[in-house]
Design a protein around this motif. Structure first.
Motif, mmCIF file in Angstrom:
data_model
loop_
_atom_site.group_PDB
_atom_site.id
_atom_site.type_symbol
_atom_site.label_atom_id
_atom_site.label_comp_id
_atom_site.label_asym_id
_atom_site.label_seq_id
_atom_site.Cartn_x
_atom_site.Cartn_y
_atom_site.Cartn_z
ATOM 1 N N TYR A 86 0.842 -1.193 0.000
ATOM 2 C CA TYR A 86 0.000 0.000 0.000
ATOM 3 C C TYR A 86 0.885 1.254 0.000
ATOM 4 O O TYR A 86 1.752 1.401 0.855
ATOM 5 N N GLU A 87 0.687 2.117 -0.983
ATOM 6 C CA GLU A 87 1.434 3.380 -1.142
ATOM 7 C C GLU A 87 2.933 3.178 -1.354
ATOM 8 O O GLU A 87 3.730 4.077 -1.091
ATOM 9 N N ALA A 88 3.334 2.004 -1.840
ATOM 10 C CA ALA A 88 4.763 1.717 -2.026
ATOM 11 C C ALA A 88 5.289 2.340 -3.313
ATOM 12 O O ALA A 88 4.599 2.390 -4.328
ATOM 13 N N LEU A 93 8.786 -1.691 -3.725
ATOM 14 C CA LEU A 93 8.232 -2.932 -4.273
ATOM 15 C C LEU A 93 9.347 -3.882 -4.725
ATOM 16 O O LEU A 93 9.244 -5.097 -4.528
ATOM 17 N N ILE A 94 10.409 -3.340 -5.300
ATOM 18 C CA ILE A 94 11.558 -4.191 -5.667
ATOM 19 C C ILE A 94 12.151 -4.822 -4.417
ATOM 20 O O ILE A 94 12.438 -6.020 -4.397
ATOM 21 N N VAL A 108 2.324 -13.014 -8.667
ATOM 22 C CA VAL A 108 1.435 -11.922 -9.014
ATOM 23 C C VAL A 108 1.415 -10.960 -7.823
ATOM 24 O O VAL A 108 1.288 -11.399 -6.676
ATOM 25 N N LEU A 109 1.603 -9.679 -8.108
ATOM 26 C CA LEU A 109 1.574 -8.640 -7.084
ATOM 27 C C LEU A 109 0.352 -7.768 -7.364
ATOM 28 O O LEU A 109 0.247 -7.180 -8.447
ATOM 29 N N PRO A 114 0.602 5.042 -8.054
ATOM 30 C CA PRO A 114 1.529 4.986 -9.184
ATOM 31 C C PRO A 114 2.615 3.910 -9.048
ATOM 32 O O PRO A 114 3.390 3.697 -9.975
ATOM 33 N N GLY A 115 2.657 3.197 -7.931
ATOM 34 C CA GLY A 115 3.730 2.234 -7.698
ATOM 35 C C GLY A 115 3.801 1.103 -8.696
ATOM 36 O O GLY A 115 4.880 0.741 -9.164
ATOM 37 N N VAL A 116 2.631 0.526 -9.067
ATOM 38 C CA VAL A 116 2.625 -0.624 -9.971
ATOM 39 C C VAL A 116 3.103 -0.221 -11.368
ATOM 40 O O VAL A 116 3.952 -0.892 -11.955
ATOM 41 N N GLN A 117 2.574 0.878 -11.889
ATOM 42 C CA GLN A 117 3.020 1.324 -13.208
ATOM 43 C C GLN A 117 4.483 1.734 -13.172
ATOM 44 O O GLN A 117 5.255 1.408 -14.081
#
Length: 172
Positions: A86-88, A93-94, A108-109, A114-117
């Protein structure tokens, strides 16, 4: 499993959320989001990727997205609900993905923009076919996912090492 075999990461943004009077973390899915989450689940099944692990944000909308998507799967992967998604940022995330056990080949994450993109952009040093163009045109709307592949251990995951193998977003 050998670490020389390609690993896959699917970055899956939660489906369309509603805006009731609750905290951002507790926002549920909108009706369209519930529909799109199930469609995305079927598309993930169609990808043929046998997921070993799902890492899902603890936010309500991501948990609901995953519950509806995984319902379409013939086999439910081990699921870990992770507050750090959340909010990473992409870097956070890496760091989380670097902790993945090497016996997990396909992950699958389920997270947020905007973190995923940002993570898709940072990891993808190359792309197959028109995947990068489609991602560039559509951005990363709710319920979209990107499939990335890389070789090596999860600890070696870093910017630019992956190939953007596929991208899907719901119509509309």
């Amino acid at each position: 499993m050998s670490v020389a075999e390609p690993r896959r990461i699917v970055l899956f943004r939660h489906a369309k959320a509603d805006w009731p009077q609750v905290t951002d973390h507790e926002r549920p899915l909108a009706e369209r989001g519930r529909t799109d989450a199930a469609v995305a689940g079927r598309k993930l099944v169609d990808s043929g990727i046998p997921f070993d692990l799902a890492l899902c944000s603890t936010a309500t909308r991501t948990r609901e997205t995953w519950k509806l998507a995984v319902h379409e799967f013939p086999h439910r992967p081990k699921t870990v609900y992770e507050e750090r998604i959340y909010e990473a940022s992409p870097g956070e995330l890496i760091a989380l993905l670097n902790e993945t056990p090497d016996d997990a080949q396909n992950v699958v994450l389920i997270g947020h923009n905007p973190g995923v993109q940002g993570l898709a952009d940072v990891l993808a040093g190359s792309a197959d076919g028109d995947a990068r163009e489609r991602l560039g045109e559509r951005g990363f709307p709710a319920a979209a996912f990107a499939v990335l592949s890389f070789e090596g251990s999860w600890k070696a995951l870093e910017p630019g090492v992956a190939t953007l193998a596929d991208y899907w977003a719901p119509s509309g």
